[in-house]
Design a protein around this motif. Structure first.
Motif, PDB file in Angstrom:
ATOM      1  N   PHE A 189       0.822  -1.212   0.000  1.00  0.00           N
ATOM      2  CA  PHE A 189       0.000   0.000   0.000  1.00  0.00           C
ATOM      3  C   PHE A 189       0.857   1.264   0.000  1.00  0.00           C
ATOM      4  O   PHE A 189       0.390   2.343   0.380  1.00  0.00           O
ATOM      5  CB  PHE A 189      -0.958  -0.025   1.194  1.00  0.00           C
ATOM      6  CG  PHE A 189      -1.843  -1.240   1.179  1.00  0.00           C
ATOM      7  CD1 PHE A 189      -2.859  -1.367   0.253  1.00  0.00           C
ATOM      8  CD2 PHE A 189      -1.606  -2.290   2.049  1.00  0.00           C
ATOM      9  CE1 PHE A 189      -3.652  -2.501   0.205  1.00  0.00           C
ATOM     10  CE2 PHE A 189      -2.395  -3.423   2.018  1.00  0.00           C
ATOM     11  CZ  PHE A 189      -3.420  -3.531   1.089  1.00  0.00           C
ATOM     12  N   PHE A 190       2.090   1.109  -0.474  1.00  0.00           N
ATOM     13  CA  PHE A 190       2.945   2.273  -0.677  1.00  0.00           C
ATOM     14  C   PHE A 190       2.231   3.267  -1.578  1.00  0.00           C
ATOM     15  O   PHE A 190       1.684   2.905  -2.615  1.00  0.00           O
ATOM     16  CB  PHE A 190       4.262   1.820  -1.327  1.00  0.00           C
ATOM     17  CG  PHE A 190       5.138   2.943  -1.789  1.00  0.00           C
ATOM     18  CD1 PHE A 190       6.025   3.557  -0.923  1.00  0.00           C
ATOM     19  CD2 PHE A 190       5.072   3.387  -3.104  1.00  0.00           C
ATOM     20  CE1 PHE A 190       6.841   4.592  -1.354  1.00  0.00           C
ATOM     21  CE2 PHE A 190       5.885   4.423  -3.541  1.00  0.00           C
ATOM     22  CZ  PHE A 190       6.769   5.022  -2.666  1.00  0.00           C
ATOM     23  N   ASN A 191       2.226   4.536  -1.177  1.00  0.00           N
ATOM     24  CA  ASN A 191       1.583   5.541  -2.021  1.00  0.00           C
ATOM     25  C   ASN A 191       2.567   6.653  -2.352  1.00  0.00           C
ATOM     26  O   ASN A 191       3.520   6.912  -1.618  1.00  0.00           O
ATOM     27  CB  ASN A 191       0.313   6.105  -1.381  1.00  0.00           C
ATOM     28  CG  ASN A 191       0.591   6.810  -0.075  1.00  0.00           C
ATOM     29  OD1 ASN A 191       1.362   6.338   0.751  1.00  0.00           O
ATOM     30  ND2 ASN A 191      -0.051   7.945   0.116  1.00  0.00           N
ATOM     31  N   VAL A 192       2.333   7.279  -3.475  1.00  0.00           N
ATOM     32  CA  VAL A 192       3.265   8.262  -4.032  1.00  0.00           C
ATOM     33  C   VAL A 192       2.835   9.660  -3.620  1.00  0.00           C
ATOM     34  O   VAL A 192       1.770  10.134  -4.037  1.00  0.00           O
ATOM     35  CB  VAL A 192       3.323   8.143  -5.572  1.00  0.00           C
ATOM     36  CG1 VAL A 192       4.251   9.196  -6.148  1.00  0.00           C
ATOM     37  CG2 VAL A 192       3.777   6.746  -5.979  1.00  0.00           C
ATOM     38  N   ASN A 193       3.683  10.306  -2.805  1.00  0.00           N
ATOM     39  CA  ASN A 193       3.370  11.665  -2.356  1.00  0.00           C
ATOM     40  C   ASN A 193       4.439  12.682  -2.718  1.00  0.00           C
ATOM     41  O   ASN A 193       4.146  13.867  -2.825  1.00  0.00           O
ATOM     42  CB  ASN A 193       3.184  11.686  -0.822  1.00  0.00           C
ATOM     43  CG  ASN A 193       1.905  11.022  -0.383  1.00  0.00           C
ATOM     44  OD1 ASN A 193       0.839  11.311  -0.925  1.00  0.00           O
ATOM     45  ND2 ASN A 193       1.999  10.117   0.575  1.00  0.00           N
ATOM     46  N   THR A 194       5.675  12.234  -2.879  1.00  0.00           N
ATOM     47  CA  THR A 194       6.795  13.151  -3.090  1.00  0.00           C
ATOM     48  C   THR A 194       7.602  12.709  -4.304  1.00  0.00           C
ATOM     49  O   THR A 194       7.463  11.571  -4.771  1.00  0.00           O
ATOM     50  CB  THR A 194       7.714  13.160  -1.860  1.00  0.00           C
ATOM     51  OG1 THR A 194       8.347  11.869  -1.746  1.00  0.00           O
ATOM     52  CG2 THR A 194       6.939  13.461  -0.584  1.00  0.00           C
ATOM     53  N   PRO A 195       8.463  13.568  -4.817  1.00  0.00           N
ATOM     54  CA  PRO A 195       9.345  13.142  -5.909  1.00  0.00           C
ATOM     55  C   PRO A 195      10.194  11.936  -5.535  1.00  0.00           C
ATOM     56  O   PRO A 195      10.480  11.084  -6.382  1.00  0.00           O
ATOM     57  CB  PRO A 195      10.208  14.391  -6.154  1.00  0.00           C
ATOM     58  CG  PRO A 195       9.344  15.534  -5.739  1.00  0.00           C
ATOM     59  CD  PRO A 195       8.575  15.022  -4.555  1.00  0.00           C
ATOM     60  N   GLU A 196      10.596  11.830  -4.270  1.00  0.00           N
ATOM     61  CA  GLU A 196      11.373  10.678  -3.826  1.00  0.00           C
ATOM     62  C   GLU A 196      10.538   9.403  -3.882  1.00  0.00           C
ATOM     63  O   GLU A 196      11.038   8.336  -4.281  1.00  0.00           O
ATOM     64  CB  GLU A 196      11.891  10.908  -2.405  1.00  0.00           C
ATOM     65  CG  GLU A 196      12.938  12.005  -2.273  1.00  0.00           C
ATOM     66  CD  GLU A 196      12.351  13.416  -2.359  1.00  0.00           C
ATOM     67  OE1 GLU A 196      13.123  14.352  -2.665  1.00  0.00           O
ATOM     68  OE2 GLU A 196      11.124  13.575  -2.147  1.00  0.00           O
ATOM     69  N   ASP A 197       9.268   9.511  -3.489  1.00  0.00           N
ATOM     70  CA  ASP A 197       8.358   8.360  -3.598  1.00  0.00           C
ATOM     71  C   ASP A 197       8.219   7.924  -5.051  1.00  0.00           C
ATOM     72  O   ASP A 197       8.194   6.723  -5.361  1.00  0.00           O
ATOM     73  CB  ASP A 197       6.974   8.711  -3.053  1.00  0.00           C
ATOM     74  CG  ASP A 197       6.962   8.928  -1.554  1.00  0.00           C
ATOM     75  OD1 ASP A 197       7.873   8.424  -0.867  1.00  0.00           O
ATOM     76  OD2 ASP A 197       6.023   9.591  -1.074  1.00  0.00           O
ATOM     77  N   LEU A 198       8.103   8.903  -5.935  1.00  0.00           N
ATOM     78  CA  LEU A 198       7.935   8.588  -7.354  1.00  0.00           C
ATOM     79  C   LEU A 198       9.167   7.865  -7.897  1.00  0.00           C
ATOM     80  O   LEU A 198       9.046   6.907  -8.674  1.00  0.00           O
ATOM     81  CB  LEU A 198       7.669   9.870  -8.145  1.00  0.00           C
ATOM     82  CG  LEU A 198       7.355   9.702  -9.635  1.00  0.00           C
ATOM     83  CD1 LEU A 198       6.105   8.858  -9.837  1.00  0.00           C
ATOM     84  CD2 LEU A 198       7.188  11.066 -10.300  1.00  0.00           C
ATOM     85  N   ALA A 199      10.352   8.299  -7.470  1.00  0.00           N
ATOM     86  CA  ALA A 199      11.580   7.642  -7.917  1.00  0.00           C
ATOM     87  C   ALA A 199      11.622   6.197  -7.430  1.00  0.00           C
ATOM     88  O   ALA A 199      12.016   5.288  -8.169  1.00  0.00           O
ATOM     89  CB  ALA A 199      12.798   8.409  -7.412  1.00  0.00           C
ATOM     90  N   PHE A 200      11.203   5.975  -6.186  1.00  0.00           N
ATOM     91  CA  PHE A 200      11.155   4.613  -5.670  1.00  0.00           C
ATOM     92  C   PHE A 200      10.157   3.774  -6.464  1.00  0.00           C
ATOM     93  O   PHE A 200      10.421   2.617  -6.792  1.00  0.00           O
ATOM     94  CB  PHE A 200      10.778   4.608  -4.191  1.00  0.00           C
ATOM     95  CG  PHE A 200      10.577   3.227  -3.629  1.00  0.00           C
ATOM     96  CD1 PHE A 200      11.666   2.463  -3.229  1.00  0.00           C
ATOM     97  CD2 PHE A 200       9.301   2.682  -3.526  1.00  0.00           C
ATOM     98  CE1 PHE A 200      11.487   1.182  -2.726  1.00  0.00           C
ATOM     99  CE2 PHE A 200       9.106   1.402  -3.025  1.00  0.00           C
ATOM    100  CZ  PHE A 200      10.207   0.648  -2.627  1.00  0.00           C
ATOM    101  N   ALA A 201       8.987   4.353  -6.754  1.00  0.00           N
ATOM    102  CA  ALA A 201       7.966   3.614  -7.500  1.00  0.00           C
ATOM    103  C   ALA A 201       8.457   3.239  -8.893  1.00  0.00           C
ATOM    104  O   ALA A 201       8.165   2.148  -9.395  1.00  0.00           O
ATOM    105  CB  ALA A 201       6.683   4.445  -7.597  1.00  0.00           C
ATOM    106  N   GLU A 202       9.202   4.132  -9.532  1.00  0.00           N
ATOM    107  CA  GLU A 202       9.778   3.827 -10.854  1.00  0.00           C
ATOM    108  C   GLU A 202      10.670   2.591 -10.761  1.00  0.00           C
ATOM    109  O   GLU A 202      10.592   1.677 -11.588  1.00  0.00           O
ATOM    110  CB  GLU A 202      10.585   5.014 -11.369  1.00  0.00           C
ATOM    111  CG  GLU A 202       9.772   6.211 -11.794  1.00  0.00           C
ATOM    112  CD  GLU A 202       9.208   6.080 -13.195  1.00  0.00           C
ATOM    113  OE1 GLU A 202       9.454   5.042 -13.854  1.00  0.00           O
ATOM    114  OE2 GLU A 202       8.525   7.016 -13.644  1.00  0.00           O
TER     115      GLU A 202
END
Length: 386
Positions: A189-202
């Motif tokens: 249930f990881f959710n994307v909130n920050t640019p760092e989160d987005l990089a991890f999701a990529e």
């Protein structure tokens, strides 16, 4: 897919930390909400999107867009309420509604089934919520329709905390384990909130993506027999395998002895059946629920499967995926695929094919073909289960 359950994707937030319209931020070349939608859609009978502002910006998603019933951005509970009220009007047959944040692209494939089972086991609860790493996710949950009145009352009083609401509704928590991200544990249930989160999701999308390999050939070439052998050998070596069985004809029922049943008996954890007008996932002996979708894209079908190391596609000769061609004496008419399809990396044959463009294996050399497959997709050539 659970009967009588609909879903709502919550994309009504402001998304300030990512510059607004978080649901449309690109992840692996697709909008974030696309990833979440393709995970949730196979689990529900109908899916809608809760979003505020111009609904046309989501037209490409092909879902009804439902705005909050108040214009003050009252938080995710307002989206839950909007979804419950919409289904009450438009689909009164819906017995429960699951809500998922549009920025949670890794939700489990069995999310709805497990929430549904928990809610059924706790008749006094009006919502079942997901939990991971000892933390509840208060708006990733399955709601009974009669929860709408209490949510509306709380919002009218200016109370927006989802935690308070789910406690008031007697929530039952359903724990989910981490999932495998190529050897690293990930929160489903990881959710994307920050640019760092987005990089991890990529990075996570790249690592979690299954290796997809086709087994193609003309009629009566022995595709199913080879798929069954490859599945069995890959499972023996410790790999998680699912399959996609494509048919040019409609399939009336799934019974013992059919090609897809043979896939499962060989060890495939899931089989996706794809016909010209519909498709379905088969995980066991349960009754199949078909989804009406003409020419379902292979990418979407694969995305609906539970996590696997390898997905073997039987058929779909024109798919742009690495393929093993099966060629046998007595097969149906059609020229060699390897001569015109650069995706063919090996041929399995009962003939002596000299001068072939790619390596040729005996159709019975399952070990050699498995080694070739693993090398092609970049997985270790282990001989036994690890």
């Amino acid at each position: 897919m659970s009967h009588g359950i609909a879903g709502v994707l919550l994309a009504g937030g402001l998304g300030r930390r990512l510059g607004g319209d978080k649901a449309l931020v690109a992840l692996a070349g697709r909008p974030l909400v696309w990833h979440t939608a393709r995970r949730l859609k196979p689990q529900v009978e109908m899916l809608i999107l809760n979003a505020n502002g111009d609904p046309d910006r989501f037209a490409w998603l092909g879902l009804p867009v439902v705005a909050d019933e108040s214009g003050d951005f009252a938080g995710p509970l307002a989206g839950v309420l909007a979804g419950l009220n919409w289904f009450k009007r438009e689909r009164p047959d819906v017995r429960a509604m699951v809500s998922v944040s549009a920025d949670a692209p890794f939700i489990p494939h069995d999310l709805v089934d497990r929430l549904d089972a928990a809610l059924a086991a706790h008749p006094d609860a009006r919502v079942a919520v997901a939990q991971s790493r000892s933390r509840r996710h208060h708006v990733i949950g399955l709601w009974r329709p009669d929860a709408a009145g209490d949510i509306a009352f709380q919002l009218a009083r200016g109370e927006r905390k989802a935690e308070t609401m789910v406690d008031r509704l007697g929530a039952v928590s359903v724990p989910f384990e981490d999932f495998d991200l190529g050897g690293e544990a990930g929160d489903p249930f990881f959710n994307v909130n920050t640019p760092e989160d987005l990089a991890f999701a990529e990075s996570a999308v790249a690592r979690a993506k299954p290796r997809v390999v086709g087994v193609a050939g003309w009629k009566n070439s022995g595709k199913t027999t080879l798929v069954v052998k490859l599945v069995g050998e890959l499972v023996r070596r410790g790999y998680r395998v699912s399959t996609v069985k494509h048919s040019h004809h409609e399939i009336a029922s799934e019974t013992e002895g059919t090609d897809s049943a043979r896939h499962r008996e060989a060890g495939a954890q899931q089989v996706a059946l794809v016909t010209p007008s519909r498709w379905a996932l088969v995980s066991g002996a349960d009754r199949i629920v078909w989804r009406d979708e003409r020419e379902a894209p292979l990418e979407d079908v694969v995305a609906a499967l539970a996590p696997a190391d390898v997905v073997i596609v039987e058929g779909m000769k024109s798919a742009q995926i690495p393929k093993i061609e099966v060629r046998r004496l007595g097969q149906g008419d059609g020229g060699p695929l390897a001569e015109r399809d650069p995706e063919v990396f090996a041929v399995a044959s009962d003939q002596d094919l000299r001068g072939a463009r790619v390596p040729v294996f005996s159709i019975d050399d399952v070990g050699g073909l498995t080694d070739s497959l693993l090398a092609k997709v970049g997985l270790p050539l282990r001989k036994e289960a690890s």
